[in-house]
Design an enzyme around this catalytic site. Structure first.
Site, PDB file in Angstrom:
ATOM      1  N   ASP A  49      30.260  33.035 -17.204  1.00  0.00           N
ATOM      2  CA  ASP A  49      29.083  32.588 -17.952  1.00  0.00           C
ATOM      3  C   ASP A  49      27.846  33.332 -17.480  1.00  0.00           C
ATOM      4  OD1 ASP A  49      29.965  30.352 -19.714  1.00  0.00           O
ATOM      5  OD2 ASP A  49      30.633  29.500 -17.815  1.00  0.00           O
ATOM      6  N   SER A  83      36.218  28.716 -15.948  1.00  0.00           N
ATOM      7  CA  SER A  83      34.820  29.015 -15.637  1.00  0.00           C
ATOM      8  C   SER A  83      34.487  28.564 -14.215  1.00  0.00           C
ATOM      9  CB  SER A  83      33.908  28.294 -16.625  1.00  0.00           C
ATOM     10  OG  SER A  83      32.565  28.303 -16.181  1.00  0.00           O
ATOM     11  N   ASP A 113      35.013  25.799 -25.679  1.00  0.00           N
ATOM     12  CA  ASP A 113      34.349  25.773 -24.373  1.00  0.00           C
ATOM     13  C   ASP A 113      33.390  24.585 -24.288  1.00  0.00           C
ATOM     14  OD1 ASP A 113      32.995  26.288 -22.013  1.00  0.00           O
ATOM     15  OD2 ASP A 113      32.099  28.162 -22.679  1.00  0.00           O
ATOM     16  N   MET A 170      25.261  34.078 -22.751  1.00  0.00           N
ATOM     17  CA  MET A 170      24.312  33.119 -23.341  1.00  0.00           C
ATOM     18  C   MET A 170      22.918  33.688 -23.108  1.00  0.00           C
ATOM     19  SD  MET A 170      26.007  29.480 -22.233  1.00  0.00           S
ATOM     20  CE  MET A 170      26.899  30.000 -20.779  1.00  0.00           C
ATOM     21  N   MET A 203      23.763  33.570 -18.109  1.00  0.00           N
ATOM     22  CA  MET A 203      22.611  32.906 -18.728  1.00  0.00           C
ATOM     23  C   MET A 203      21.320  33.584 -18.279  1.00  0.00           C
ATOM     24  SD  MET A 203      23.828  28.911 -18.488  1.00  0.00           S
ATOM     25  CE  MET A 203      23.869  28.797 -16.723  1.00  0.00           C
ATOM     26  N   HIS A 230      31.041  35.520 -21.274  1.00  0.00           N
ATOM     27  CA  HIS A 230      30.294  34.743 -22.283  1.00  0.00           C
ATOM     28  C   HIS A 230      28.794  34.927 -22.042  1.00  0.00           C
ATOM     29  CE1 HIS A 230      29.266  30.436 -23.909  1.00  0.00           C
ATOM     30  NE2 HIS A 230      28.809  31.392 -24.686  1.00  0.00           N
ATOM     31  N   HIS A 241      36.528  32.939 -16.817  1.00  0.00           N
ATOM     32  CA  HIS A 241      35.437  32.856 -17.797  1.00  0.00           C
ATOM     33  C   HIS A 241      34.110  33.051 -17.048  1.00  0.00           C
ATOM     34  CE1 HIS A 241      33.783  31.521 -21.688  1.00  0.00           C
ATOM     35  NE2 HIS A 241      32.844  30.919 -20.970  1.00  0.00           N
ATOM     36  N   MET A 288      31.535  26.266 -29.193  1.00  0.00           N
ATOM     37  CA  MET A 288      30.954  25.439 -28.138  1.00  0.00           C
ATOM     38  C   MET A 288      31.158  23.963 -28.486  1.00  0.00           C
ATOM     39  SD  MET A 288      29.957  27.573 -25.913  1.00  0.00           S
ATOM     40  CE  MET A 288      29.276  26.339 -24.803  1.00  0.00           C
TER      41      MET A 288
END
Length: 208
Positions: free
Chosen positions: A31, A6, A171, A64, A33, A62, A29, A133
């Site tokens: 992320d 990440s 993660d 979120m 958000m 991923h 990775h 998580m």
């Protein structure tokens, strides 16, 4: 052990992505958000889509976010192997999994530390990945939750029971000390442990 790196804690994203491209990391990775599902907010897709300029590694995305549907189509256009979103959104879960599949991309569900493993059961036939998580999602550099080891074992039993080949990924707070709690998973996601170091490859190798 597969490694997904990440860049959430990265101070210089383009430079770090170029450095990671020269390492043995299996995935980048990504992320995402939205500031709603979690407090933090990441760069918009109009900037993120240029990731291909800095790395040819496959992406492990991923989400979120509260509304994965808004993001799936965009991230399906990149060099993406997995798109994972959170079970806790509690709406349109099956619909979103099928949407990811419709783009020929592997789909995953992520669960927060307090979410019961049994809640995954209705979706197991569709899943290629389960992302556990090991910290509360939303920010980097948190301390690893040791009870994650029990959750991994519980999911392993569940996968066998339902004859599922889904991979297990962990993660949050992953480093050379906490990896011992994750021996039975397939993929380790690490961020600051790698990107805050001088030697990315050394840190990646220490997790395998």
């Amino acid at each position: 052990m597969l490694i997904s790196t990440s860049f959430l804690s990265s101070k210089n994203v383009p430079k770090d992505l170029q450095k990671l491209n020269d390492t043995s990391t299996d995935y980048i990775h990504v992320d995402i958000m939205d500031g709603k599902f979690v407090k933090g907010k990441t760069m918009p897709f109009k900037e993120m889509r240029y990731i291909y300029k800095y790395t040819s590694k496959r992406l492990d995305v991923h989400l979120m976010v509260l509304n994965p549907k808004k993001y799936i189509k965009d991230y399906a256009t990149l060099n993406t192997e997995y798109i994972t979103f959170h079970l806790e959104i509690e709406q349109d879960v099956m619909e979103n999994l099928n949407l990811i599949k419709s783009y020929g991309i592997k789909c995953g569900l992520s669960i927060k530390p307090d979410t019961k493993v049994s809640e995954l059961v209705p979706y197991l036939p569709l899943l290629d990945l389960i992302l556990i998580m090991s910290v509360e999602p939303g920010k980097g550099e948190q301390e690893f939750i040791k009870e994650t080891e029990d959750k991994i074992k519980e999911i392993k039993v569940l996968l066998k029971e339902y004859n599922s080949n889904a991979k297990i990924s962990v993660d949050g707070g992953v480093n050379h000390m906490t990896k011992k709690y994750c021996r039975e998973c397939d993929i380790l996601v690490a961020g600051s442990y790698i990107t805050n170091s001088e030697d990315f490859e050394e840190k990646i190798s220490s997790l395998r």
